[in-house]
Design a protein around this motif. Structure first.
Motif, short mmCIF file in Angstrom:
data_model
loop_
_atom_site.label_atom_id
_atom_site.label_comp_id
_atom_site.label_asym_id
_atom_site.label_seq_id
_atom_site.Cartn_x
_atom_site.Cartn_y
_atom_site.Cartn_z
N SER A 1 14.27 71.41 -13.82
CA SER A 1 13.04 70.81 -13.29
C SER A 1 13.05 69.31 -13.54
CB SER A 1 11.81 71.46 -13.91
OG SER A 1 11.72 72.83 -13.58
N SER B 1 15.28 68.46 -8.30
CA SER B 1 15.04 69.87 -8.57
C SER B 1 15.09 70.70 -7.30
CB SER B 1 13.67 70.06 -9.24
OG SER B 1 13.61 69.40 -10.49
N GLY C 1 7.52 71.46 -10.89
CA GLY C 1 8.84 71.94 -10.58
C GLY C 1 9.16 71.88 -9.09
#
Length: 127
Positions: free
Chosen positions: A30, A52, A102
């Motif tokens: 992340s 990510s 994320g």
């Protein structure tokens, strides 16, 4: 608290190849991970990054020659460099920017706040 450690720097002839590695102390899944470089007397410049979301950005100067990749399971970032030129000579730094959420891409361009830096690894390309 993330710590980054680069390895793989060295000295090679023009046209040669090197692979840099950056191992993180924590998870990088992340995180926007990237490589920057700085030559003596010059400003730091972005080289490549990978987000990510899997998206990748390259500086124009290295496009087609460098490949950035990562192994989330190993918490390791790589930079495969080929067709190296004398102007690639610089200290290369691994950089990490944890996502606010994320699955985010790296910020556009290479001018952004970096939370964590490695100490750098020197790459020298002989002319």
């Amino acid at each position: 608290q993330v710590q980054l450690m680069e390895s793989g720097g060295g000295s090679v002839q023009a046209g040669g190849s090197l692979r840099l590695s950056c191992t993180a102390s924590g998870y990088i899944s992340s995180t926007c991970m990237g490589w920057f470089r700085q030559a003596p007397g010059k400003e730091r410049e972005g080289v490549a990054n990978i987000g990510s979301d899997g998206g990748i950005n390259y500086a124009d100067s290295v496009w087609g020659r460098f490949t950035i990749s990562k192994d989330n399971a190993k918490n390791t970032l790589y930079l495969q460099m080929s067709s190296l030129k004398p102007e690639d000579t610089a200290t290369y730094y691994c950089a990490a920017r944890p996502d606010r959420y994320g699955g985010q891409p790296c910020p556009r361009g290479f001018v952004y706040a970096v939370d964590y830096w490695g100490a750098g690894t020197l790459v020298t390309i002989a002319s």
